[in-house]
Design a protein around this motif. Structure first.
Motif, PDB file in Angstrom:
ATOM      1  N   MET A  89       9.182  -6.625 -30.491  1.00 16.25           N
ATOM      2  CA  MET A  89       8.421  -6.270 -29.290  1.00 16.25           C
ATOM      3  C   MET A  89       9.375  -5.700 -28.255  1.00 16.25           C
ATOM      4  N   ILE A  90       8.994  -4.566 -27.681  1.00 16.41           N
ATOM      5  CA  ILE A  90       9.767  -3.960 -26.605  1.00 16.41           C
ATOM      6  C   ILE A  90       8.830  -3.746 -25.412  1.00 16.41           C
ATOM      7  N   ASN A  91       9.257  -4.213 -24.247  1.00 20.58           N
ATOM      8  CA  ASN A  91       8.470  -4.041 -23.024  1.00 20.58           C
ATOM      9  C   ASN A  91       8.943  -2.777 -22.320  1.00 20.58           C
ATOM     10  N   VAL A  92       7.997  -1.889 -21.995  1.00 23.89           N
ATOM     11  CA  VAL A  92       8.337  -0.575 -21.453  1.00 23.89           C
ATOM     12  C   VAL A  92       7.585  -0.316 -20.152  1.00 23.89           C
ATOM     13  N   PHE A  93       8.280   0.311 -19.206  1.00 22.86           N
ATOM     14  CA  PHE A  93       7.647   0.825 -17.999  1.00 22.86           C
ATOM     15  C   PHE A  93       7.895   2.325 -17.980  1.00 22.86           C
ATOM     16  N   ILE A  94       6.828   3.108 -17.723  1.00 20.12           N
ATOM     17  CA  ILE A  94       6.925   4.568 -17.675  1.00 20.12           C
ATOM     18  C   ILE A  94       6.568   5.035 -16.257  1.00 20.12           C
ATOM     19  N   PRO A  95       7.575   5.399 -15.440  1.00 29.11           N
ATOM     20  CA  PRO A  95       7.268   5.965 -14.129  1.00 29.11           C
ATOM     21  C   PRO A  95       6.593   7.321 -14.347  1.00 29.11           C
ATOM     22  N   HIS A  96       5.519   7.598 -13.618  1.00 28.90           N
ATOM     23  CA  HIS A  96       4.806   8.849 -13.856  1.00 28.90           C
ATOM     24  C   HIS A  96       3.906   9.187 -12.686  1.00 28.90           C
ATOM     25  N   ARG A  97       3.434  10.421 -12.701  1.00 27.77           N
ATOM     26  CA  ARG A  97       2.414  10.882 -11.779  1.00 27.77           C
ATOM     27  C   ARG A  97       1.263  11.355 -12.656  1.00 27.77           C
ATOM     28  N   TRP A  98       0.052  11.048 -12.270  1.00 28.15           N
ATOM     29  CA  TRP A  98      -1.101  11.361 -13.132  1.00 28.15           C
ATOM     30  C   TRP A  98      -1.410  12.848 -13.186  1.00 28.15           C
ATOM     31  N   ASN A  99      -0.793  13.669 -12.334  1.00 31.21           N
ATOM     32  CA  ASN A  99      -1.101  15.094 -12.368  1.00 31.21           C
ATOM     33  C   ASN A  99      -0.277  15.849 -13.413  1.00 31.21           C
ATOM     34  N   HIS A 100       0.459  15.128 -14.240  1.00 28.51           N
ATOM     35  CA  HIS A 100       1.174  15.709 -15.384  1.00 28.51           C
ATOM     36  C   HIS A 100       0.824  14.882 -16.617  1.00 28.51           C
ATOM     37  N   ASP A 101       1.075  15.441 -17.798  1.00 30.20           N
ATOM     38  CA  ASP A 101       0.785  14.730 -19.046  1.00 30.20           C
ATOM     39  C   ASP A 101       1.972  13.907 -19.537  1.00 30.20           C
ATOM     40  N   ASP A 102       2.989  13.731 -18.696  1.00 33.13           N
ATOM     41  CA  ASP A 102       4.211  13.048 -19.134  1.00 33.13           C
ATOM     42  C   ASP A 102       3.927  11.650 -19.669  1.00 33.13           C
ATOM     43  N   TYR A 103       3.083  10.902 -18.966  1.00 35.14           N
ATOM     44  CA  TYR A 103       2.777   9.541 -19.418  1.00 35.14           C
ATOM     45  C   TYR A 103       2.222   9.564 -20.842  1.00 35.14           C
ATOM     46  N   ASP A 104       1.247  10.439 -21.083  1.00 37.17           N
ATOM     47  CA  ASP A 104       0.638  10.514 -22.419  1.00 37.17           C
ATOM     48  C   ASP A 104       1.656  10.925 -23.473  1.00 37.17           C
ATOM     49  N   GLU A 105       2.500  11.900 -23.144  1.00 36.71           N
ATOM     50  CA  GLU A 105       3.502  12.368 -24.113  1.00 36.71           C
ATOM     51  C   GLU A 105       4.505  11.256 -24.449  1.00 36.71           C
ATOM     52  N   ILE A 106       4.966  10.554 -23.437  1.00 40.30           N
ATOM     53  CA  ILE A 106       5.933   9.473 -23.668  1.00 40.30           C
ATOM     54  C   ILE A 106       5.268   8.315 -24.397  1.00 40.30           C
TER      55      ILE A 106
ATOM     56  N   VAL B  20      16.015   5.835 -19.488  1.00 41.82           N
ATOM     57  CA  VAL B  20      16.247   7.057 -20.249  1.00 41.82           C
ATOM     58  C   VAL B  20      15.187   8.081 -19.858  1.00 41.82           C
ATOM     59  N   ALA B  21      15.566   9.349 -19.892  1.00 43.74           N
ATOM     60  CA  ALA B  21      14.619  10.434 -19.629  1.00 43.74           C
ATOM     61  C   ALA B  21      14.373  11.197 -20.922  1.00 43.74           C
ATOM     62  N   VAL B  22      13.110  11.405 -21.229  1.00 42.31           N
ATOM     63  CA  VAL B  22      12.724  12.199 -22.392  1.00 42.31           C
ATOM     64  C   VAL B  22      12.570  13.645 -21.927  1.00 42.31           C
ATOM     65  N   LYS B  23      13.137  14.563 -22.691  1.00 40.20           N
ATOM     66  CA  LYS B  23      13.099  15.979 -22.321  1.00 40.20           C
ATOM     67  C   LYS B  23      11.704  16.539 -22.583  1.00 40.20           C
ATOM     68  N   ILE B  24      10.906  16.586 -21.519  1.00 37.71           N
ATOM     69  CA  ILE B  24       9.539  17.108 -21.580  1.00 37.71           C
ATOM     70  C   ILE B  24       9.539  18.582 -21.166  1.00 37.71           C
ATOM     71  N   THR B  25      10.402  18.936 -20.209  1.00 35.97           N
ATOM     72  CA  THR B  25      10.475  20.310 -19.708  1.00 35.97           C
ATOM     73  C   THR B  25      11.899  20.836 -19.895  1.00 35.97           C
ATOM     74  N   GLU B  26      12.041  22.155 -19.788  1.00 31.93           N
ATOM     75  CA  GLU B  26      13.361  22.770 -19.941  1.00 31.93           C
ATOM     76  C   GLU B  26      14.303  22.376 -18.813  1.00 31.93           C
ATOM     77  N   ASN B  27      13.775  22.263 -17.604  1.00 33.73           N
ATOM     78  CA  ASN B  27      14.608  21.925 -16.448  1.00 33.73           C
ATOM     79  C   ASN B  27      14.544  20.429 -16.175  1.00 33.73           C
ATOM     80  N   THR B  28      15.688  19.876 -15.846  1.00 30.63           N
ATOM     81  CA  THR B  28      15.774  18.445 -15.577  1.00 30.63           C
ATOM     82  C   THR B  28      15.889  18.198 -14.081  1.00 30.63           C
TER      83      THR B  28
END
Length: 126
Positions: A1-18, A91-99
């Motif tokens: 079991m791994i407990n995860v928190f995903i910081p996100h804003r709902w106006n992007h699909d980052d949460y769903d992708e991660i 950790v940051a997952v590379k969702i976009t070309e620019n970081t």
């Protein structure tokens, strides 16, 4: 079991992708992120990060965010900085070309959006 928190804003699909990426890993994931279906109704503006969200981050073993430059403003970056301040691995997952320059300035690892990359990072940091 791994407990995860995903910081996100709902106006992007980052949460769903991660979240989908985490679902493909070998881990049984418990997600402590703030769900869209029941967001916290009242955010205490006296804090950079609301105490209810601080509590969610404290429960997490790791924090997984996107590298999106939109993280430069708003609660996402405050949540990331809070996680670092209490020694949570981030950790940051590379969702976009620019970081995001904050992700770079905070020296957060940016990994490819691949299952094996995320598993390796969690194995080495959780």
């Amino acid at each position: 079991m791994i407990n995860v928190f995903i910081p996100h804003r709902w106006n992007h699909d980052d949460y769903d992708e991660i979240s989908e990426l985490l679902d493909r890993t070998k881990y049984n994931v418990r997600d402590y992120s703030v769900p869209e279906s029941s967001p916290f109704d009242s955010i205490d503006k006296r804090y950079n990060v609301d105490p209810k969200i601080q509590k969610q981050i404290k429960y997490a073993s790791v924090v997984v965010c996107s590298n999106r430059p939109a993280n430069n403003n708003g609660m996402s970056i405050d949540e990331i900085k809070y996680a670092i301040s209490i020694s949570k691995p981030v950790v940051a997952v590379k969702i976009t070309e620019n970081t995001s320059f904050y992700i770079s300035d905070l020296d957060i690892d940016v990994i490819p959006k691949r299952k094996d990359s995320l598993e390796n990072w969690i194995d080495n940091n959780a």
